[in-house]
Motif scaffolding. Sequence first.
Motif, mmCIF file in Angstrom:
data_model
loop_
_atom_site.group_PDB
_atom_site.id
_atom_site.type_symbol
_atom_site.label_atom_id
_atom_site.label_comp_id
_atom_site.label_asym_id
_atom_site.label_seq_id
_atom_site.Cartn_x
_atom_site.Cartn_y
_atom_site.Cartn_z
ATOM 1 N N UNK A 3 0.821 -1.216 0.000
ATOM 2 C CA UNK A 3 0.000 0.000 0.000
ATOM 3 C C UNK A 3 0.855 1.266 0.000
ATOM 4 N N UNK A 4 1.992 1.227 0.656
ATOM 5 C CA UNK A 4 2.842 2.424 0.708
ATOM 6 C C UNK A 4 3.337 2.803 -0.679
ATOM 7 N N UNK A 5 3.828 1.817 -1.445
ATOM 8 C CA UNK A 5 4.307 2.107 -2.796
ATOM 9 C C UNK A 5 3.143 2.464 -3.720
ATOM 10 N N UNK A 6 1.979 1.871 -3.474
ATOM 11 C CA UNK A 6 0.811 2.243 -4.261
ATOM 12 C C UNK A 6 0.438 3.700 -4.063
ATOM 13 N N UNK A 7 0.465 4.147 -2.823
ATOM 14 C CA UNK A 7 0.226 5.564 -2.545
ATOM 15 C C UNK A 7 1.252 6.446 -3.251
ATOM 16 N N UNK A 8 2.515 6.048 -3.167
ATOM 17 C CA UNK A 8 3.570 6.837 -3.799
ATOM 18 C C UNK A 8 3.364 6.928 -5.306
ATOM 19 N N UNK A 9 2.933 5.827 -5.937
ATOM 20 C CA UNK A 9 2.745 5.825 -7.386
ATOM 21 C C UNK A 9 1.609 6.761 -7.797
ATOM 22 N N UNK A 10 0.462 6.670 -7.125
ATOM 23 C CA UNK A 10 -0.665 7.546 -7.464
ATOM 24 C C UNK A 10 -0.320 9.007 -7.223
ATOM 25 N N UNK A 11 0.300 9.299 -6.103
ATOM 26 C CA UNK A 11 0.630 10.691 -5.774
ATOM 27 C C UNK A 11 1.687 11.255 -6.724
ATOM 28 N N UNK A 12 2.660 10.427 -7.112
ATOM 29 C CA UNK A 12 3.678 10.889 -8.049
ATOM 30 C C UNK A 12 3.067 11.200 -9.404
ATOM 31 N N UNK A 13 2.154 10.336 -9.865
ATOM 32 C CA UNK A 13 1.491 10.579 -11.148
ATOM 33 C C UNK A 13 0.699 11.884 -11.117
ATOM 34 N N UNK A 14 -0.048 12.101 -10.048
ATOM 35 C CA UNK A 14 -0.856 13.313 -9.949
ATOM 36 C C UNK A 14 0.028 14.549 -9.841
ATOM 37 N N UNK A 15 1.095 14.456 -9.054
ATOM 38 C CA UNK A 15 2.006 15.595 -8.911
ATOM 39 C C UNK A 15 2.712 15.911 -10.220
ATOM 40 N N UNK A 16 3.085 14.885 -10.972
ATOM 41 C CA UNK A 16 3.782 15.124 -12.238
ATOM 42 C C UNK A 16 2.868 15.807 -13.251
ATOM 43 N N UNK A 17 1.588 15.424 -13.280
ATOM 44 C CA UNK A 17 0.646 16.058 -14.207
ATOM 45 C C UNK A 17 0.457 17.528 -13.850
ATOM 46 N N UNK A 18 0.287 17.811 -12.564
ATOM 47 C CA UNK A 18 0.106 19.194 -12.134
ATOM 48 C C UNK A 18 1.361 20.016 -12.440
ATOM 49 N N UNK A 19 2.529 19.468 -12.118
ATOM 50 C CA UNK A 19 3.778 20.200 -12.350
ATOM 51 C C UNK A 19 4.005 20.474 -13.832
ATOM 52 N N UNK A 20 3.727 19.492 -14.685
ATOM 53 C CA UNK A 20 3.941 19.685 -16.117
ATOM 54 C C UNK A 20 2.926 20.670 -16.705
ATOM 55 N N UNK A 21 1.692 20.629 -16.228
ATOM 56 C CA UNK A 21 0.699 21.591 -16.713
ATOM 57 C C UNK A 21 1.099 23.016 -16.344
ATOM 58 N N UNK A 22 1.592 23.198 -15.124
ATOM 59 C CA UNK A 22 2.055 24.525 -14.698
ATOM 60 C C UNK A 22 3.266 24.961 -15.521
ATOM 61 N N UNK A 23 4.197 24.019 -15.770
ATOM 62 C CA UNK A 23 5.382 24.350 -16.565
ATOM 63 C C UNK A 23 4.997 24.743 -17.986
ATOM 64 N N UNK A 24 4.035 24.022 -18.565
ATOM 65 C CA UNK A 24 3.593 24.363 -19.924
ATOM 66 C C UNK A 24 2.983 25.759 -19.961
#
Length: 324
Positions: free
Chosen positions: A32-53
């Motif tokens: 569950x810990x790595x599952x949380x990390x995977x979902x949160x990383x995906x969401x954070x990467x989308x937000x960060x890339x949208x802001x960068x764009x």
Amino acid sequence: MRAALLVFGYALVVAWLAPPLLTRLTARGISARLGLAAWLTAMASVVACAIAALQFLIRAAITGWPNLAEAVCRSVTGSACAPTVYKSAAFEAGLGATALLATLTAAVLAWRYGRSVQRARRRTHEHAELARMTGRSLPGAGPAMVLDAEQPVAYCVPGRPAAIVLSSGALAVLDPAQLTAVLAHERAHLAGRHHVLTGLTRALSACFPAVPLFARGAGEVARLAEMRADDAAARRSGRPTLIAALLAMGTGTAVPAAVVPATALAATGCAVVSRVQRLLDPPDRALLVRYGAALAAVTLLLAAASVMLTGYAGPLASHALALI
């Protein structure tokens, strides 16, 4: 323009294609810990890339508006774009209106997100104050409060100080060992700051309900946070005790730790069913290693791709601006 499209394209791909993969890897709650990390990383990467764009587009517009107009025109009409088109007042006015609308939309979404987070925090603090005013302390359980209610309920309320709230109905169906397991579960939520994770992801889901990653991710983060807290409680009190406590809370009937009736699962909620099933059938070491390695690889790939892409797009944008 090219840098913005590259980064924003990556964000769209992850936002639409990552959820099925992540759901498959985290459906059983293995690691569950790595599952949380995977979902949160995906969401954070989308937000960060949208802001960068968005930042790349703003820089291009401020530094070289005529060249940006030409780039947009050629990306839409190709070789048919003539200087008389992209240098015309009508085209530039339309492009300016579109840019202004996009900026205002981004500002409104950011404001809605911040307001949603603040509203959730305010409701949490108000509920915590109400629980402290109307509840009574549970001796020997630390910052735990008891409210008079027949339905078995237990939850944590973050704050300073944080508190764990239980109903009198929960105390009626839990024996001392099961109560200890429930308290350990709630303390794990507080220690892991799961309220922050669920609050942020729910706000993203509320602001962007049409984005699959955010719409599905909020529920998955909440589910995996529960399983993560279950793991901590199971280490503290043992799996049989935690299972009996979950069944007792779900059915409203006291369940001895040594007895897990098959009919009890049908009377509980879906979240409790999956959590109990996970505790009843823990993965073997080989399966845990395989799923853990897959989740770690996906998490690292998402993080590395977003960092490398924004790092590449930044110099690309600067080079394009230098040519202007």
